[in-house]
Design a protein around this motif. Structure first.
Motif, mmCIF file in Angstrom:
data_model
loop_
_atom_site.group_PDB
_atom_site.id
_atom_site.type_symbol
_atom_site.label_atom_id
_atom_site.label_comp_id
_atom_site.label_asym_id
_atom_site.label_seq_id
_atom_site.Cartn_x
_atom_site.Cartn_y
_atom_site.Cartn_z
ATOM 1 N N LEU A 19 -2.915 -3.105 19.343
ATOM 2 C CA LEU A 19 -1.854 -3.042 18.331
ATOM 3 C C LEU A 19 -1.309 -4.432 18.010
ATOM 4 N N LEU A 20 -1.103 -5.234 19.037
ATOM 5 C CA LEU A 20 -0.602 -6.591 18.807
ATOM 6 C C LEU A 20 -1.571 -7.403 17.959
ATOM 7 N N ARG A 21 -2.864 -7.257 18.244
ATOM 8 C CA ARG A 21 -3.876 -8.028 17.505
ATOM 9 C C ARG A 21 -3.894 -7.654 16.033
ATOM 10 N N ARG A 22 -3.588 -6.408 15.723
ATOM 11 C CA ARG A 22 -3.704 -5.945 14.348
ATOM 12 C C ARG A 22 -2.386 -5.935 13.580
ATOM 13 N N GLN A 23 -1.254 -5.930 14.297
ATOM 14 C CA GLN A 23 0.023 -5.794 13.606
ATOM 15 C C GLN A 23 0.959 -6.979 13.768
ATOM 16 N N LEU A 24 0.970 -7.624 14.903
ATOM 17 C CA LEU A 24 1.981 -8.645 15.175
ATOM 18 C C LEU A 24 1.390 -10.027 15.381
ATOM 19 N N VAL A 25 0.454 -10.148 16.309
ATOM 20 C CA VAL A 25 -0.151 -11.457 16.602
ATOM 21 C C VAL A 25 -1.579 -11.425 16.072
ATOM 22 N N THR A 26 -1.736 -11.714 14.801
ATOM 23 C CA THR A 26 -3.029 -11.560 14.136
ATOM 24 C C THR A 26 -3.878 -12.829 14.168
ATOM 25 N N ASP A 27 -3.343 -13.898 14.700
ATOM 26 C CA ASP A 27 -4.070 -15.161 14.746
ATOM 27 C C ASP A 27 -5.201 -15.076 15.780
ATOM 28 N N TRP A 31 -5.665 -15.357 20.483
ATOM 29 C CA TRP A 31 -6.344 -14.484 21.434
ATOM 30 C C TRP A 31 -7.522 -15.187 22.080
#
Length: 296
Positions: A19-27, A31
């Motif tokens: 969820l973080l990768r797709r909604q909040l921390v997309t950079d 990652w």
């Protein structure tokens, strides 16, 4: 239900990472940095501390090592048998074949720690560290025609292998870790599990599978159902009991490693297909690991 609750916190971290990768921390660079931090610093610290302080029984470790090799070889052979089902060319098949036997060490360490504490972490860490070279040899060897050389160099520079060997050497030296060092490594180890599972979630990817669905279903079935059954039989045949027996079954039931995607992309293989298989085995492992834990 108890087995599911045991897995729930760790797999919740995987879902949170997705969820973080797709909604909040997309950079993507963020990652990538997290994965490097976990792979090169945090996770080796966890493995070193576990191996350095564990009570190592060389005689008891040999059957576990043999069982681990049996599981890896079985995954390779069973995956190869399923080639007619895939409808893939040679390189795409070689890329996906990894997913039949490679294992996600982060999830293995997390589950082993929940089940058996520090002893479980040490045993699972030692087994995974010992099997990493064989996994790399099989994977790189199959894709070597399109890849780059230097497999020996890659193995001797692998941080998981280095940490495992260094921890065992320290253990056998008879020395004790100073208390401040133990606390320092413990802090790094705690961060390794949480960040490692978040990174696993962030690496989940979906898209076109390619090839035939029967081939993909075969790889998933081999990894999550057939290999744990083989590990169960091999473990009993080799006389494994207690933590050692639990460890080999859980090791065999782990989802495919995210490093399989990195290797496939680097060597010009079928990255999207491998990413799909990693994602599928990771999510379905919630059910399959619950099943095997219940049997244990």
């Amino acid at each position: 239900m108890q087995s599911l609750l045991l897995l729930l916190p760790d797999f919740s971290l995987i879902v949170l990472g997705a969820l973080l990768r797709r909604q909040l921390v997309t950079d993507a660079a963020f990652w990538t940095g997290v994965e490097k931090l976990v792979y090169f610093i945090l996770f080796p610290a966890l493995l070193f501390a576990a191996m350095a302080t564990a009570e190592v029984d060389a005689g008891g470790a040999l059957p576990l090592f043999v069982a681990g090799l049996s599981v890896m070889a079985s995954g390779f052979i069973l995956g190869w048998i399923g080639r007619p089902l895939t409808g893939l060319d040679a390189m795409a098949f070689a890329s996906r074949l990894q997913c039949a036997y490679r294992f996600n060490t982060y999830i293995g360490i997390a589950v082993a720690g929940k089940l058996h504490g520090a002893a479980g972490v040490a045993l699972m860490g030692g087994l995974c560290g010992a099997m990493v070279p064989f996994a790399n040899i099989m994977a790189v060897g199959m894709m070597a025609r399109h890849g780059q050389g230097g497999i020996v160099r890659e193995l001797v520079r692998n941080p998981l292998v280095i940490a495992t060997i260094a921890g065992m050497a320290f253990n056998m030296s008879g020395l004790d870790l100073a208390a401040p060092v133990q606390f320092f490594l413990k802090r790094l180890g705690d961060a390794a599990v949480a960040l490692g599972l978040l990174a696993v979630g962030a690496a989940l990817r979906w898209g076109k599978v390619g090839g035939r669905w029967a081939g993909s279903a075969w790889f998933v079935s081999v990894k999550l159902l057939l290999l744990p059954a083989i590990a169960w039989i091999a473990g009993r045949a080799l006389g494994l009991e207690g933590i050692a027996f639990d460890t080999i079954v859980l090791f065999a039931a782990l989802p495919s490693a995210s490093s399989a995607y990195i290797l496939a992309m680097r060597m010009g293989g079928d990255g999207p297909g491998v990413a799909w298989l990693i994602s599928a085995t990771t999510l379905l492992a919630v059910l399959s690991l619950t099943f095997w834990l219940q049997l244990l």
